[in-house]
Design an enzyme around this catalytic site. Structure first.
Site: not given
Ligand code: PLP
Length: 377
Positions: A75, A234, A321
């Site tokens: 994410g 990849t 954090c």
């Molecule tokens: N966005 C939100 C709202 C999240 O809660 C998180 C993870 O805690 C992320 C992005 C980041 O995702 P990832 O852990 O896949 O990098």
């Protein structure tokens, strides 16, 4: 879950959801196949088929076209790619965004405009309209669909309407919303929507960007031009196969959200009845049914997390954090809370495996901590 972990009560789904059994099977099955999805021979085509099946499953989660899904490694990478790759001249963010959006904005070197939020953490739409007038064009507005700390749902469709009227692009981080509410990229009006597999019971280390057919996107990582030149490297075939199965299964969870909402309401009702100084953060806003942020004023969040851990219950501190260092939550600070609340909050996040007996155990541990602390005063 492993044998040792089975005895723990897991109430930290927003940190990572337990991986689903069918996801493990899909990942293992994909790992056992040989082939690079870019190879033209039969084995390459078999690997490609796994990626494309998952692409259709992830697209369905947001009612999008498969070709508008770009797989990446998290994410965090998905949101970084959008913030840096949308071609914006300025960024307009809510102050409650995840660190992956905040840090990407800071690193981008673009002018950043911070939106006001109300006491429940909801974006001020009049302030948005004003910032859109001031910000160099085109701007990219980035507002998360649901907040990870207290679950508030932002009015993304209204935000997008205002932003588009000013010629701006819109990104929504839907990492926490996925699997907990229906998602429709087009209905939300978001030009970019970002997802993470491990928040929906998929594997860690896989993410996706879902973009509008006409939205510009420059790859963050240059290289072999995979993912229609939108993300090189990849593809993680096994991880992506697991993401697809998780996307499929988490849609069925949405039907269980009312049940989780009833558990959330029970927790909130009982802790408030027990301690009149308790604060439920975000209580007045539309929220995800699985997320609860409770402050026990005067008791540090990390002290509470340790107490629950000793009682076999996993929850998060609102002030923790990802690096393990403790800092005061920027989300609660933006909502106007002082250190007494911001440092004293914990997050409880429920999910597909949560049972009423888990709620009983949580409430028992919470009231015992409350009694112990208050009896010392
Ligand atoms: N966005 C939100 C709202 C999240 O809660 C998180 C993870 O805690 C992320 C992005 C980041 O995702 P990832 O852990 O896949 O990098």
């Amino acid at each position: 879950m492993s044998g040792a972990m089975k005895s723990m009560i897991y109430l930290d789904y927003n940190a990572t959801a337990p991986i689903r059994e069918n996801v493990i099977a899909a990942v293992a099955g994909a790992m056992a196949t040989v082939g690079n999805p870019s190879s033209v021979h039969g084995m390459g085509r078999a690997a490609r088929a796994k990626v494309e099946e998952a692409r259709a499953q992830v697209a369905a989660l947001a009612n999008a076209r498969p070709r508008d899904v770009v797989f990446c490694a998290s994410g965090t990478e998905a949101s970084n790619t959008v913030i840096r790759g949308a071609g914006a001249k300025s960024l307009i963010l809510s102050p409650i965004e995840h660190d992956c959006v905040r840090a990407a904005a800071k690193e981008s070197g673009l002018p950043v405009f911070k939106l006001k939020v109300n006491a429940h953490g909801v974006v001020d739409l009049a302030d948005l309209a004003q910032k859109l007038e001031e910000a160099p064009k085109p701007a990219l507005v980035s507002v998360m669909l649901a907040n990870n700390e207290m679950g508030t749902i932002e009015p993304v469709a209204e935000i997008a309407e205002i932003a588009h009227a000013h010629g701006a692009l819109v990104h929504t981080d839907a990492v926490q919303a996925a699997g907990k509410m229906m998602l429709d990229r087009k209905a939300l009006g978001a030009d970019y929507l970002t997802l993470s597999a491990h928040k929906i019971g998929g594997p860690q280390g896989v993410g996706a960007i879902i973009l509008a057919p006409t939205a510009p996107l420059k790859a963050l990582i240059p290289g072999g031009g995979q993912e229609l030149s939108r993300r090189s490297g990849t593809e993680n075939v096994a991880g992506i196969a697991g993401f697809g199965v998780a996307a499929l299964e988490c849609m069925a969870d949405i039907g269980r959200m009312a049940e989780l909402g009833a558990m959330r309401d029970r927790i909130e009702r009982e802790v408030k009845a027990y301690g009149n100084d308790v604060v439920i953060v975000g209580e007045g806003a539309p929220r995800l049914p699985n997320t609860i942020c409770i402050a026990m004023p005067g008791v540090k969040g990390e002290t509470q997390v340790m107490h629950f851990d000793l009682n076999g219950i996993c929850v998060s501190s609102g002030s923790a954090c990802s690096s393990g260092k403790v800092k005061v939550s920027h989300v609660l600070t933006a909502m106007g809370y002082g250190a007494d609340v911001a440092e004293a909050s914990i997050r409880i996040s429920l999910g597909y495996g949560t049972k009423e007996s888990d709620v009983d155990a949580f409430l028992k541990a919470w009231t015992s901590l409350y009694d112990r602390i208050r009896s010392r005063r």
